[in-house]
Design an enzyme around this catalytic site. Structure first.
Site, PDB file in Angstrom:
ATOM      1  N   HIS A 234      10.708 -11.966  46.096  1.00 62.99           N
ATOM      2  CA  HIS A 234      10.353 -13.228  46.596  1.00 62.99           C
ATOM      3  C   HIS A 234       9.586 -13.963  45.503  1.00 62.99           C
ATOM      4  O   HIS A 234       9.245 -15.198  45.641  1.00 62.99           O
ATOM      5  CB  HIS A 234       9.455 -13.481  47.955  1.00 62.99           C
TER       6      HIS A 234
ATOM      7  N   ALA B 113       6.720  -5.195  46.400  1.00 59.88           N
ATOM      8  CA  ALA B 113       5.902  -4.751  45.464  1.00 59.88           C
ATOM      9  C   ALA B 113       4.469  -4.045  46.168  1.00 59.88           C
ATOM     10  O   ALA B 113       3.897  -3.100  45.597  1.00 59.88           O
ATOM     11  CB  ALA B 113       5.191  -5.847  44.693  1.00 59.88           C
ATOM     12  N   THR B 114       4.061  -4.543  47.304  1.00 62.26           N
ATOM     13  CA  THR B 114       2.670  -3.947  47.781  1.00 62.26           C
ATOM     14  C   THR B 114       3.198  -2.267  48.180  1.00 62.26           C
ATOM     15  O   THR B 114       2.465  -1.520  47.735  1.00 62.26           O
ATOM     16  CB  THR B 114       2.140  -4.490  49.076  1.00 62.26           C
TER      17      THR B 114
ATOM     18  N   ASN C 222      -1.056 -12.478  38.067  1.00 61.60           N
ATOM     19  CA  ASN C 222      -0.489 -13.415  39.242  1.00 61.60           C
ATOM     20  C   ASN C 222      -1.159 -14.684  39.038  1.00 61.60           C
ATOM     21  O   ASN C 222      -0.805 -15.712  39.861  1.00 61.60           O
ATOM     22  CB  ASN C 222      -0.316 -12.737  40.608  1.00 61.60           C
TER      23      ASN C 222
ATOM     24  N   CYS D  57      -3.244 -13.779  48.219  1.00 63.43           N
ATOM     25  CA  CYS D  57      -3.860 -12.851  48.837  1.00 63.43           C
ATOM     26  C   CYS D  57      -5.329 -13.180  48.724  1.00 63.43           C
ATOM     27  O   CYS D  57      -6.317 -12.607  49.626  1.00 63.43           O
ATOM     28  CB  CYS D  57      -3.843 -11.515  48.008  1.00 63.43           C
TER      29      CYS D  57
ATOM     30  N   THR E 112      16.173   3.094  57.137  1.00 64.74           N
ATOM     31  CA  THR E 112      17.403   2.438  56.973  1.00 64.74           C
ATOM     32  C   THR E 112      17.324   1.211  55.883  1.00 64.74           C
ATOM     33  O   THR E 112      16.313   0.256  56.190  1.00 64.74           O
ATOM     34  CB  THR E 112      17.826   1.738  58.253  1.00 64.74           C
TER      35      THR E 112
HETATM   36  N1  PLP Z   1       1.514  -7.562  42.376  1.00 69.56           N
HETATM   37  C1  PLP Z   1       1.599  -8.829  41.883  1.00 69.56           C
HETATM   38  C2  PLP Z   1       1.277  -9.111  40.685  1.00 69.56           C
HETATM   39  C3  PLP Z   1       2.018 -10.116  42.945  1.00 69.56           C
HETATM   40  O1  PLP Z   1       1.838 -11.069  42.286  1.00 69.56           O
HETATM   41  C4  PLP Z   1       2.202  -9.777  44.354  1.00 69.56           C
HETATM   42  C5  PLP Z   1       2.626 -10.951  44.853  1.00 69.56           C
HETATM   43  O2  PLP Z   1       1.707 -11.536  45.730  1.00 69.56           O
HETATM   44  C6  PLP Z   1       2.315  -8.532  44.808  1.00 69.56           C
HETATM   45  C7  PLP Z   1       2.087  -7.574  43.875  1.00 69.56           C
HETATM   46  C8  PLP Z   1       2.851  -8.191  46.130  1.00 69.56           C
HETATM   47  O3  PLP Z   1       3.977  -8.386  46.525  1.00 69.56           O
HETATM   48  P1  PLP Z   1       4.887  -8.171  47.914  1.00 69.56           P
HETATM   49  O4  PLP Z   1       4.593  -9.620  48.274  1.00 69.56           O
HETATM   50  O5  PLP Z   1       6.368  -7.901  47.627  1.00 69.56           O
HETATM   51  O6  PLP Z   1       4.226  -7.123  48.449  1.00 69.56           O
END
Ligand code: PLP
Length: 386
Positions: free
Chosen positions: A196, A69-70, A147, A319, A232
């Site tokens: 994950h 997601a990041t 989150n 985080c 890839t």
């Molecule tokens: N966005 C939200 C709302 C999240 O809870 C997280 C996870 O920590 C992320 C983004 C980041 O995800 P990733 O660990 O796949 O980069």
């Protein structure tokens, strides 16, 4: 060990494990190479894309697999900054994950609007409407569920208003998949998911584009992912992620049952620990998340003592752990600085049972007693603005 930090990350579910094992052995080839074993890998990749699209009621052609997601959030914000006219800005909720918040500040300097939330952590829709009415916005980003608190945002309303107003809508739904029944994403232009968080492996995720935005490009340097993301593909990760989501969706009753277990847990704590608060009790929340403010003692003390007893919980988002100062979410919700240091997030998975929740409640109460042998409760009088 009883794990209560599923909003941070999840163990692999059974389907994800099987798919990962099979793919590591059977689908190791580069899907872009010109021989049969690669053609099989390519086929498996495209089947996974179609499978995911069907699950989300979307089209495979709009799906871009990412490293998580990041990456997806950063790429969308950077792309929007490049593509939108200079006079158009971005509005994001003040409680976005840092993977949205930080690129938004970086790429939209001088044209970024932070949308406030109520003290209960829900986006203020009236304020949002007023910002939309200025005509200054080119894009909006509001997450599906937070989150840290698990509080669900009115993102369907936001998505509809954006569509009506011709403004691009980005939804970070990382905490949504596998925890909600509602997969209606038709008004999202950029939808982000994270493997994950729903029982899949780390380092993989997806971005779903609406047809208006098929020109999107994240990484240059190769024709992969329809030229939108060079590099890839992580086929074992992708196949495992899509299987994980299938498993999560088939076991939704497990995650929905968490709500009752969670509510009993909160009632037990509210009775046993005077002055404790549960955040977001009066608004819609993810069924697996409890975000509490303890009346006393720094959260890390509680976390350590719970860990010794075999329970893993967190102080907030992973985080934010180890960072000093309040998380932007707590600041946006007007938490007093002291209260921010006494927050704990408990988040469960589809197979967490009633007994585990009950044991966790007992552990909290035991620690409370051990910390306050005389039963007194300093700090109780402090005003907690939640
Ligand atoms: N966005 C939200 C709302 C999240 O809870 C997280 C996870 O920590 C992320 C983004 C980041 O995800 P990733 O660990 O796949 O980069």
């Amino acid at each position: 060990m009883t794990y209560f930090d599923y909003n941070s990350t999840t163990p692999l579910n059974r389907a994800a494990k099987d798919a990962l094992f099979d793919a590591v052995h059977g689908q190791w080839a580069n899907p872009s190479s010109p021989y049969k074993v690669s053609a099989r890998a390519r086929l498996a990749l495209e089947k996974a894309r179609e499978n995911l699209a069907a699950r989300l009621h979307g089209k495979g052609t709009g799906i871009v697999f990412t490293s998580g997601a990041t990456e997806a959030n950063n790429s969308v914000i950077r792309y929007l900054a490049e593509i939108l006219p200079r006079e158009k800005g971005l509005a994001i909720s003040a409680i976005e994950h840092p993977s949205v918040m930080e690129p938004a500040h970086h790429f939209f300097k001088g044209r970024l609007e932070l949308l406030p939330v109520s003290q209960e952590g829900v986006l203020d829709l009236n304020h949002f409407r007023a910002v939309m009415a200025t005509g200054r916005l080119g894009a909006v980003s509001v997450m599906a569920a937070n989150n840290e608190t698990g509080i669900i945002q009115p993102w369907h309303r936001v998505a509809g208003l954006c569509r009506e107003g011709g403004v691009a809508y980005h939804c970070d739904a990382s905490q949504w998949f596998g925890k909600s029944l509602d997969y209606r994403f038709e008004n999202c232009d950029f939808l982000v998911g994270c493997s994950h968080k729903f029982g899949g492996p780390k380092g993989v995720g997806f971005l779903v584009l609406s047809e208006n935005w098929y020109g999107f490009r994240a990484l240059f340097g190769g024709p992969q992912e329809g030229g939108r993301r060079g590099g890839t593909e992580n086929i074992p990760g992708i196949l495992s992620m899509v299987s994980a989501l299938g498993w999560a969706d088939r076991h939704r009753e497990g995650i929905l049952a968490q709500k009752d277990h969670r509510d009993v847990f909160e009632e037990r704590l509210l009775k046993g620990i005077p002055g404790m608060k549960c955040v977001g009790k009066s608004v819609p929340r993810l069924p697996n998340t409890s975000f509490i403010v303890l009346p006393n003692y720094e959260n890390l003390r509680w976390v350590t003592k719970l860990d010794v007893r075999g329970f893993q919980v967190s102080t907030g988002s992973a985080c934010a752990t180890g960072k000093t100062g309040r998380s932007p979410t707590l600041r946006a919700m007007n938490f007093a600085r002291g209260a921010s240091r006494r927050t704990i997030r408990v988040s469960s998975g589809p197979q967490t049972d009633r007994e585990s929740w009950a044991d966790l409640a007992e552990a909290f109460l035991e620690i409370w007693q051990s910390l306050k042998p005389d039963g007194s409760c300093d700090g109780l009088t402090e005003v907690i603005s939640v």
